[in-house]
Design a protein around this motif. Structure first.
Motif, short mmCIF file in Angstrom:
data_model
loop_
_atom_site.label_atom_id
_atom_site.label_comp_id
_atom_site.label_asym_id
_atom_site.label_seq_id
_atom_site.Cartn_x
_atom_site.Cartn_y
_atom_site.Cartn_z
N GLN A 257 -97.79 39.76 -4.64
CA GLN A 257 -98.71 39.82 -5.78
C GLN A 257 -99.50 38.52 -5.91
O GLN A 257 -100.71 38.54 -6.11
N LEU A 258 -98.84 37.38 -5.77
CA LEU A 258 -99.51 36.09 -5.87
C LEU A 258 -100.45 35.84 -4.69
O LEU A 258 -101.56 35.34 -4.86
N PHE A 259 -100.00 36.18 -3.48
CA PHE A 259 -100.85 36.00 -2.30
C PHE A 259 -102.11 36.86 -2.40
O PHE A 259 -103.22 36.39 -2.11
N ASP A 260 -101.95 38.11 -2.81
CA ASP A 260 -103.12 38.99 -2.93
C ASP A 260 -104.08 38.47 -4.00
O ASP A 260 -105.30 38.53 -3.83
N ALA A 261 -103.52 37.97 -5.09
CA ALA A 261 -104.36 37.41 -6.16
C ALA A 261 -105.12 36.19 -5.65
O ALA A 261 -106.32 36.03 -5.93
N ALA A 262 -104.45 35.33 -4.89
CA ALA A 262 -105.10 34.14 -4.34
C ALA A 262 -106.25 34.54 -3.41
O ALA A 262 -107.33 33.93 -3.45
N GLU A 263 -106.05 35.55 -2.60
CA GLU A 263 -107.12 36.04 -1.72
C GLU A 263 -108.32 36.51 -2.53
O GLU A 263 -109.46 36.20 -2.19
N GLY B 222 -95.86 29.82 -14.91
CA GLY B 222 -94.54 29.39 -14.47
C GLY B 222 -93.96 30.22 -13.34
O GLY B 222 -93.10 29.76 -12.60
N VAL B 223 -94.43 31.46 -13.20
CA VAL B 223 -93.92 32.34 -12.14
C VAL B 223 -94.19 31.71 -10.77
O VAL B 223 -93.32 31.67 -9.91
N LEU B 224 -95.38 31.20 -10.58
CA LEU B 224 -95.74 30.58 -9.30
C LEU B 224 -94.83 29.38 -9.02
O LEU B 224 -94.29 29.23 -7.92
N HIS B 225 -94.61 28.57 -10.04
CA HIS B 225 -93.82 27.35 -9.86
C HIS B 225 -92.33 27.61 -9.77
O HIS B 225 -91.58 26.75 -9.31
N ARG B 226 -91.87 28.80 -10.16
CA ARG B 226 -90.46 29.16 -9.94
C ARG B 226 -90.21 29.53 -8.48
O ARG B 226 -89.10 29.41 -7.99
#
Length: 196
Positions: A13-19, A44-48
């Motif tokens: 989810q984070l990788f797709d959002a970054a793209e 905070g989700v990313l930093h966890r």
């Protein structure tokens, strides 16, 4: 942002959002806040899941480079069949997707990211380096199959193809070049290495 809600496959989810942020807004706009807002989750989700933002970006690039490695294995397996020029044309077109081009910009934009990639054993501009390795492996298999001259300098030929391909695809507002244009360039670069 609600808390206590489980997020499935956070990395994806984070990788797709970054793209999406990278493609839409460019490397300068790619921040942890922009990524988490795009993903619809708390910062905070990313930093966890990652020690810092450069660690996140490093993992994103390593994840996406895995696709280049997989395409390279398929390409090498096809050596000795079909048109060598067509296979290289398709390989370069696949390599220089909009996401890959955006990742090249990101790597050149962030010094800390390049340091992380070096520490992970992926020096240089990782996307281009892996693309070059893919082309070298394919050209080696084609040389072994007798479809390239025995003395062909694979490294120089691959660098010529990838470097020229990058110039052909990068910075085009009107979209990627036509396949015929890519094929013409590949044919001219490869022609001296074909057996006489």
């Amino acid at each position: 942002m609600p808390t206590g809600v489980a997020i499935r496959d956070v990395r994806t989810q984070l990788f797709d959002a970054a793209e999406r942020v990278l493609l839409r807004d460019g490397a300068a706009a790619l921040t942890s806040r922009a990524v988490t807002e795009e993903a619809g989750c708390a910062k905070g989700v990313l930093h966890r899941h990652f020690t810092d933002f450069d660690a996140f970006l490093c993992e994103l690039i390593l994840d996406r480079v895995g696709g280049i490695d997989a395409r390279g294995a398929t390409l090498v397996a096809a050596a000795g069949t079909g048109s060598l020029v067509d296979r290289l044309t398709d390989a370069l077109t696949g390599l220089f997707s909009p996401v890959a081009l955006a990742l090249v910009s990101l790597i050149t934009f962030r010094d800390g990211l390049r340091a992380r990639l070096r520490a992970a054993g992926r020096p240089g501009v990782t996307v281009l380096a892996q693309g070059t390795a893919m082309v070298i492996a394919y050209l080696g298999a084609e040389r072994d199959a007798g479809r390239l001259a025995p003395g062909t300098d694979l490294d120089t030929l691959a660098l010529s193809l990838v470097g020229t391909g990058h110039l052909l695809f990068a910075g085009r507002d009107e979209g990627p070049p036509a396949r015929a244009e890519v094929r013409r360039v590949v044919e001219s670069v490869v022609a001296p290495a074909l057996p006489r």
